[in-house]
Design an enzyme around this catalytic site. Structure first.
Site, PDB file in Angstrom:
ATOM      1  N   TYR A  25      -3.344  -1.745   7.923  1.00  0.00           N
ATOM      2  CA  TYR A  25      -1.787  -1.386   6.694  1.00  0.00           C
ATOM      3  C   TYR A  25      -1.542  -2.695   6.876  1.00  0.00           C
ATOM      4  O   TYR A  25      -1.097  -2.996   5.857  1.00  0.00           O
ATOM      5  CB  TYR A  25      -0.865  -0.795   8.648  1.00  0.00           C
ATOM      6  CG  TYR A  25      -0.107  -0.367   7.862  1.00  0.00           C
ATOM      7  CD1 TYR A  25       0.110   0.792   6.215  1.00  0.00           C
ATOM      8  CD2 TYR A  25       1.365  -0.533   8.098  1.00  0.00           C
ATOM      9  CE1 TYR A  25       1.356   1.196   5.789  1.00  0.00           C
ATOM     10  CE2 TYR A  25       2.426  -0.705   7.498  1.00  0.00           C
ATOM     11  CZ  TYR A  25       2.352   0.279   6.481  1.00  0.00           C
ATOM     12  OH  TYR A  25       3.532   1.157   6.422  1.00  0.00           O
ATOM     13  N   LYS A  49       6.735  -3.706   7.793  1.00  0.00           N
ATOM     14  CA  LYS A  49       7.417  -2.925   8.284  1.00  0.00           C
ATOM     15  C   LYS A  49       7.637  -3.970   9.848  1.00  0.00           C
ATOM     16  O   LYS A  49       8.697  -3.258  10.220  1.00  0.00           O
ATOM     17  CB  LYS A  49       6.495  -1.259   9.186  1.00  0.00           C
ATOM     18  CG  LYS A  49       6.464  -1.228   7.801  1.00  0.00           C
ATOM     19  CD  LYS A  49       7.810  -0.471   7.344  1.00  0.00           C
ATOM     20  CE  LYS A  49       6.872   0.699   6.077  1.00  0.00           C
ATOM     21  NZ  LYS A  49       8.106   1.328   5.473  1.00  0.00           N
TER      22      LYS A  49
END
Length: 254
Positions: free
Chosen positions: A153, A160
């Protein structure tokens, strides 16, 4: 009478009918809301997907990196509704170099793109819609748990984490306008966005096993229900919150 009866909702990020945003728009309409969509790039594709909703909503172009489009958003939305009660931020993007295990080698230019589109745009969208939210309302963003480092990720995880912090500052500054700001942190789903992440199967294989309630990688409805609930009048005093809709995996150790 649905829980969004009479409310006016702007939903961004409808790419396909498998997206969380599509489920949010569908459920919002079923709960009584008038919905307006935004799309980026191939608007004709978004317009085709919009026809699969119970009522076909207007589709407006929005590139969150385009200042002119943000500056004119309120006026363009105002051609279809006389105000907004809810805004859904379902926007995220990172160049391929920022994903897939390339964390140490990603150039700043690509990191900057990921942060602008996936993090800063949450503030940009909220401020662009503020003139239409004179009676208050709710802004809801879609999150993925940033409390730990996930395989593959990479810089999207950093984006995020920034989104989670941004939501708290927005909650602080928009509270005086009676606007609530919250995030829904969904578990991994087989959306178009997920397919763009190299090695996404590493999420898929472990999540259903880790989740006390189990986890359906193709079911976007639970996350959509949380978004709709947060835009309703049933959460009048909740802001700056992250609601996890992930089968409970976030609460269980690896």
């Amino acid at each position: 009478m649905g829980i969004l009866e009479g409310k006016r909702i702007l939903v961004t990020g409808v790419l396909t009918d498998a997206s969380i945003a599509f489920s949010v728009a569908k459920l919002a309409q079923e709960e009584g809301a008038t919905v307006v969509l935004t799309g980026f790039g191939r608007l004709s594709l978004v317009e085709r997907i919009a026809k699969r909703l119970p009522q076909t909503p207007p589709v407006l172009e929005l590139d969150v990196a385009d200042t002119d489009q943000l500056d004119t958003l309120a006026a363009r939305v105002g051609e279809h509704v006389d105000g907004l009660d809810g805004v859904v931020h379902s926007i995220g993007f990172a160049p391929q170099s920022a994903l897939g295990g390339n964390f140490l080698n990603t150039p700043w230019e690509d990191v900057a793109t990921a942060l602008q589109i996936s993090t800063y745009s949450f503030k940009s969208l909220a401020v662009a819609c503020l003139p239409l939210m004179k009676e208050g309302g709710a802004v809801v963003g879609l999150d993925f748990d940033a409390s730990r480092a996930w395989p593959v990720y990479d810089w999207m995880g950093v984006a995020k984490a920034g989104l989670e912090s941004c939501s708290r500052y927005l909650a602080r500054d928009l509270g005086k306008h009676n606007i609530r700001v919250n995030l829904v942190s969904a578990g991994p789903l087989r959306t178009m966005a997920a397919k763009s992440i190299p090695g996404f199967k590493e999420f898929e294989e472990s999540w259903p096993e880790r989740s006390p309630l189990g986890w359906d990688l193709t079911d976007t409805v639970p996350a959509a229900k949380a978004c709709v609930a947060l835009m309703s009048d049933w959460f009048p005093a909740t802001t700056g919150e992250i609601v996890h809709v992930d089968g409970g995996a976030h609460a269980i150790g690896g």
